[in-house]
Design a protein around this motif. Structure first.
Motif, PDB file in Angstrom:
ATOM      1  N   ARG A 143       0.812  -1.213   0.000  1.00 33.71           N
ATOM      2  CA  ARG A 143       0.000   0.000   0.000  1.00 33.71           C
ATOM      3  C   ARG A 143       0.847   1.265   0.000  1.00 33.71           C
ATOM      4  NH1 ARG A 143      -0.852   2.503   4.395  1.00 33.71           N
ATOM      5  NH2 ARG A 143      -0.545   0.662   5.673  1.00 33.71           N
ATOM      6  N   LEU A 144       1.980   1.238   0.708  1.00 31.53           N
ATOM      7  CA  LEU A 144       2.796   2.439   0.818  1.00 31.53           C
ATOM      8  C   LEU A 144       3.623   2.713  -0.427  1.00 31.53           C
ATOM      9  CD1 LEU A 144       3.950   2.206   4.511  1.00 31.53           C
ATOM     10  CD2 LEU A 144       2.264   3.748   3.519  1.00 31.53           C
ATOM     11  N   GLY A 145       3.776   1.715  -1.286  1.00 30.95           N
ATOM     12  CA  GLY A 145       4.454   1.962  -2.543  1.00 30.95           C
ATOM     13  C   GLY A 145       5.967   1.947  -2.439  1.00 30.95           C
ATOM     14  N   GLY A 146       6.620   2.211  -3.573  1.00 30.38           N
ATOM     15  CA  GLY A 146       8.056   2.071  -3.651  1.00 30.38           C
ATOM     16  C   GLY A 146       8.825   3.050  -2.806  1.00 30.38           C
ATOM     17  N   ALA A 147       8.243   4.158  -2.406  1.00 26.59           N
ATOM     18  CA  ALA A 147       8.994   5.162  -1.669  1.00 26.59           C
ATOM     19  C   ALA A 147       8.833   5.035  -0.171  1.00 26.59           C
ATOM     20  CB  ALA A 147       8.548   6.548  -2.107  1.00 26.59           C
ATOM     21  N   SER A 148       8.103   4.023   0.318  1.00 29.81           N
ATOM     22  CA  SER A 148       7.790   3.944   1.742  1.00 29.81           C
ATOM     23  C   SER A 148       8.320   2.676   2.368  1.00 29.81           C
ATOM     24  CB  SER A 148       6.272   4.030   1.953  1.00 29.81           C
ATOM     25  OG  SER A 148       5.791   5.266   1.494  1.00 29.81           O
ATOM     26  N   ALA A 149       8.436   2.725   3.665  1.00 25.25           N
ATOM     27  CA  ALA A 149       8.978   1.579   4.407  1.00 25.25           C
ATOM     28  C   ALA A 149       7.939   0.496   4.555  1.00 25.25           C
ATOM     29  CB  ALA A 149       9.451   2.019   5.786  1.00 25.25           C
ATOM     30  N   ALA A 150       8.413  -0.681   4.980  1.00 24.57           N
ATOM     31  CA  ALA A 150       7.502  -1.774   5.269  1.00 24.57           C
ATOM     32  C   ALA A 150       6.787  -1.512   6.578  1.00 24.57           C
ATOM     33  CB  ALA A 150       8.278  -3.075   5.364  1.00 24.57           C
ATOM     34  N   ILE A 151       5.497  -1.790   6.606  1.00 29.73           N
ATOM     35  CA  ILE A 151       4.736  -1.666   7.848  1.00 29.73           C
ATOM     36  C   ILE A 151       5.028  -2.877   8.733  1.00 29.73           C
ATOM     37  CG2 ILE A 151       2.413  -1.780   8.813  1.00 29.73           C
ATOM     38  CD1 ILE A 151       2.990   0.904   7.817  1.00 29.73           C
ATOM     39  N   GLY A 152       5.451  -2.634   9.930  1.00 27.97           N
ATOM     40  CA  GLY A 152       5.637  -3.721  10.884  1.00 27.97           C
ATOM     41  C   GLY A 152       6.652  -4.732  10.445  1.00 27.97           C
ATOM     42  N   GLY A 153       7.637  -4.308   9.687  1.00 31.36           N
ATOM     43  CA  GLY A 153       8.678  -5.248   9.309  1.00 31.36           C
ATOM     44  C   GLY A 153       8.309  -6.122   8.143  1.00 31.36           C
ATOM     45  N   GLY A 201      12.084 -13.469   7.165  1.00 31.68           N
ATOM     46  CA  GLY A 201      12.244 -14.297   8.346  1.00 31.68           C
ATOM     47  C   GLY A 201      12.078 -13.448   9.588  1.00 31.68           C
ATOM     48  N   SER A 202      11.511 -14.020  10.625  1.00 27.48           N
ATOM     49  CA  SER A 202      11.314 -13.282  11.866  1.00 27.48           C
ATOM     50  C   SER A 202      11.656 -14.168  13.056  1.00 27.48           C
ATOM     51  CB  SER A 202       9.879 -12.773  11.985  1.00 27.48           C
ATOM     52  OG  SER A 202       8.960 -13.850  11.985  1.00 27.48           O
ATOM     53  N   PHE A 203      12.030 -13.518  14.132  1.00 24.12           N
ATOM     54  CA  PHE A 203      12.374 -14.202  15.371  1.00 24.12           C
ATOM     55  C   PHE A 203      11.669 -13.493  16.515  1.00 24.12           C
ATOM     56  CE2 PHE A 203      15.097 -14.663  19.154  1.00 24.12           C
ATOM     57  CZ  PHE A 203      15.094 -16.037  19.277  1.00 24.12           C
ATOM     58  N   THR A 485      12.975  -4.725  11.286  1.00 22.55           N
ATOM     59  CA  THR A 485      12.030  -4.114  12.221  1.00 22.55           C
ATOM     60  C   THR A 485      12.170  -4.718  13.609  1.00 22.55           C
ATOM     61  OG1 THR A 485      10.273  -5.715  11.789  1.00 22.55           O
ATOM     62  CG2 THR A 485      10.306  -3.736  10.417  1.00 22.55           C
ATOM     63  N   TYR A 486      11.609  -4.005  14.574  1.00 17.23           N
ATOM     64  CA  TYR A 486      11.487  -4.476  15.946  1.00 17.23           C
ATOM     65  C   TYR A 486      10.084  -4.146  16.427  1.00 17.23           C
ATOM     66  CZ  TYR A 486      11.620  -4.284  21.017  1.00 17.23           C
ATOM     67  OH  TYR A 486      11.321  -4.449  22.349  1.00 17.23           O
ATOM     68  N   ASP A 487       9.384  -5.138  17.024  1.00 16.86           N
ATOM     69  CA  ASP A 487       8.044  -4.943  17.580  1.00 16.86           C
ATOM     70  C   ASP A 487       8.023  -5.417  19.027  1.00 16.86           C
ATOM     71  OD1 ASP A 487       7.085  -4.060  15.152  1.00 16.86           O
ATOM     72  OD2 ASP A 487       6.343  -6.033  14.541  1.00 16.86           O
ATOM     73  N   ASN A 498       9.028  -9.778  22.329  1.00 13.98           N
ATOM     74  CA  ASN A 498       9.802  -8.925  21.444  1.00 13.98           C
ATOM     75  C   ASN A 498      10.049  -9.672  20.131  1.00 13.98           C
ATOM     76  OD1 ASN A 498      10.783  -6.604  23.396  1.00 13.98           O
ATOM     77  ND2 ASN A 498      11.025  -8.540  24.500  1.00 13.98           N
ATOM     78  N   ALA A 499       9.860  -8.986  19.011  1.00 14.47           N
ATOM     79  CA  ALA A 499       9.987  -9.623  17.703  1.00 14.47           C
ATOM     80  C   ALA A 499      10.932  -8.830  16.816  1.00 14.47           C
ATOM     81  CB  ALA A 499       8.623  -9.753  17.029  1.00 14.47           C
ATOM     82  N   PHE A 500      11.745  -9.553  16.049  1.00  7.92           N
ATOM     83  CA  PHE A 500      12.692  -8.963  15.112  1.00  7.92           C
ATOM     84  C   PHE A 500      12.457  -9.598  13.743  1.00  7.92           C
ATOM     85  CE2 PHE A 500      14.410  -9.220  19.341  1.00  7.92           C
ATOM     86  CZ  PHE A 500      14.927  -7.954  19.574  1.00  7.92           C
ATOM     87  N   SER A 501      12.469  -8.778  12.697  1.00  7.85           N
ATOM     88  CA  SER A 501      12.206  -9.288  11.349  1.00  7.85           C
ATOM     89  C   SER A 501      13.204  -8.703  10.362  1.00  7.85           C
ATOM     90  CB  SER A 501      10.785  -8.925  10.887  1.00  7.85           C
ATOM     91  OG  SER A 501       9.813  -9.451  11.761  1.00  7.85           O
ATOM     92  N   VAL A 502      13.556  -9.510   9.356  1.00  7.10           N
ATOM     93  CA  VAL A 502      14.368  -9.056   8.234  1.00  7.10           C
ATOM     94  C   VAL A 502      13.771  -9.662   6.961  1.00  7.10           C
ATOM     95  CG1 VAL A 502      16.499  -8.748   9.537  1.00  7.10           C
ATOM     96  CG2 VAL A 502      15.982 -10.978   8.520  1.00  7.10           C
TER      97      VAL A 502
END
Length: 508
Positions: A143-153, A201-203, A485-487, A498-502
């Motif tokens: 939704r945010l398109g090519g110029a925006s970051a990933a939502i929630g990792g 992948g997320s941890f 990201t970090y959640d 705590n969650a980490f994603s790449v």
């Protein structure tokens, strides 16, 4: 011989002679038994009586003590608990008293009660939520398109097809700072296939505190999601496949000897989104299967070396269980987007539903003991509303675009009733096969048709809690995007997470 038999019955199963027994002990408020300990105590007392009567009906001189295998072992163990309870209530001459005091006997009941399984609702819900959250984030990123970051990792789109009709600046360019970047990223973003791929992948790590109803545990989980999508003029559609692995180790304390639960899941998802001006609508449907393996430890001491006619040793049993399950999940999000300077601001409202069914199963004991339990099948439902607000920036650099992101969410759970699991001692099914009246056979867990059935209640599900997330996404040349990201969950009772994603995303 008749006199000896009569005396043996009175000594081995004092419930017919003395008012004090394990059931009266746990129901006496002065001893402070928990709800689970009361339920287990009554079940153990009933099992003890049924086993002794069965042994006598088979012509065995020492009643339940002479039963073979797991039947005899369970009777020996329950007889120890019964006589310990009698001593603590003032009876004398209880030769099989464990000598462990009130708190010790309550701990024994906790050890043999299978309360670890009350955590399955928490564990399986978190596992099934992994892939569902991955795809929800994937849609937000598109939704945010090519110029925006990933939502929630979640990996963002890097193609112009995400928003061909948006008027606001920044949605078709790689930067709000520069409408025409030098370098390969901008050109790459405006051309290429409408088909994309993503891999992430997320941890997740955290812990849960001990409560009266559920054991404390430390957990780690990992999740991998791979998928493809197609960007069209007013939205996106896609499919994905994912695997999850969840490991939880129970804490060791006076009531819990340890143990673990491992849950593996596989799932498939279909997702899509529509965009109309500043409004958008996302939808996801997921389905999958779960495989659960548990290890439960039943450990308690004995301070009586002179038990007869069979010993009263300390117990250190390892009980193993395995079961399967399946789940379905669906969700929808409606939101509105505005751009303020270099930042995209997006308030959202989501609804999500999840249903999980786990099969009934029976534990095994490699040593052939009688403390194994059979558990009824379980069902878990979640229906949740989620209000969110995300802020995503866009900053041009020579190598591409960096997009930091901050988001907050508030979750409200409508299905907040505690989990309820019915269990019984597995030996009871052998009694049912032998024709013992009132014994529940395999698959029967109705309390009114069972000798040793008891209820394991979990904690009330948290009704309201929040999430805070931070992320950074980089859109590079060749239509490649990387993110991290970090959640963190906030406001949950007894649980930290705590969650980490790449991840990486590209175009075909």
């Amino acid at each position: 011989m008749k006199y000896f038999l009569w005396l043996s019955v009175c000594w081995l199963l004092p419930t017919g002679v003395f008012a004090q027994n394990l059931a009266t002990f746990v129901n006496d408020e002065t001893f402070g038994a928990s709800e689970l300990q009361r339920s287990v105590g009554v079940a153990v007392q009933s099992a003890c009586g049924a086993l002794n009567n069965f042994g006598l009906s088979q012509g065995l001189q020492n009643g339940g003590f002479d039963l073979p295998g797991a039947q005899g072992d369970l009777f020996a163990r329950c007889n120890e608990m019964v006589q310990t309870a009698q001593t603590l209530q003032g009876a004398t001459g209880r030769g099989r008293d464990l000598g462990i005091g009130v708190s010790g006997l309550l701990a024994v009941l906790q050890q043999v009660g299978g309360e670890e399984q009350a955590t399955q609702g928490t564990l399986t819900t978190r596992v099934t939520n992994g892939q569902f959250s991955n795809i929800a984030g994937r849609l937000n990123a598109v939704r945010l398109g090519g110029a925006s970051a990933a939502i929630g990792g979640r990996v963002a789109a890097s193609g112009s097809y995400a928003y061909p009709d948006r008027a606001q600046p920044g949605y078709h360019q790689l930067s709000l700072d520069s409408r025409a970047m030098s370098g390969g990223a901008a050109a790459a973003d405006m051309a290429g296939s409408r088909f994309g791929w993503f891999l992430e992948g997320s941890f997740n790590t955290g812990d849960r505190d001990q409560t009266v109803s559920e054991d404390g545990f430390d957990f780690d989980s990992s999740s991998v999601t791979a998928g493809i999508d197609y960007l069209f003029d007013s939205g996106v559609v896609g499919v994905s496949f994912g695997v999850d692995a969840y490991d939880a180790d129970f804490v060791t304390n006076a009531l819990v000897a340890g143990g673990s639960v491992e849950i593996d899941g596989i799932s498939g998802s279909a997702f899509g989104a529509l965009y109309r001006g500043n409004w958008y609508l996302d939808g996801i449907v997921s389905a999958g299967s779960l495989d659960t393996d548990s290890t439960r430890l039943a450990v308690y001491p004995s301070n009586n070396p002179a038990c007869t006619p069979v010993p009263c040793p300390a117990q250190n049993d390892t009980l193993r269980g395995s079961t399967d399950g399946d789940f379905v999940a669906a969700g929808a999000t409606i939101g509105y987007e505005v751009t303020q300077g270099k930042w995209d601001i997006s308030p959202t409202l989501s609804l999500s539903y999840r249903n999980i069914d786990m099969d009934a199963y029976t534990e095994t004991d490699p040593m052939g003991g009688g403390l194994t339990l059979s558990y009824a099948g379980q069902g878990f439902d979640s229906f949740r509303s989620i209000a969110g607000l995300a802020f995503t920036g866009n900053f041009s650099r020579s190598f591409g675009v960096l997009s930091p992101q901050f988001r907050v969410e508030w979750h409200h759970e409508f299905e907040d009733d505690p989990s309820r699991l019915v269990a019984k001692y597995a030996v009871e099914e052998q009694l049912a096969d032998a024709g013992v009246v009132g014994a529940a056979g395999a698959g029967v867990f109705a309390l009114s048709q069972c000798i040793s059935c008891f209820v394991i209640n979990g904690d009330k599900v948290d009704t309201n809690f929040g999430l805070i997330g931070f992320g950074l996404s980089a859109v590079l040349s060749q239509r490649i995007q990387l993110y991290g990201t970090y959640d963190a969950l906030i406001g949950l009772n007894n649980l930290d997470s705590n969650a980490f994603s790449v991840g990486i995303r590209g175009q075909f």
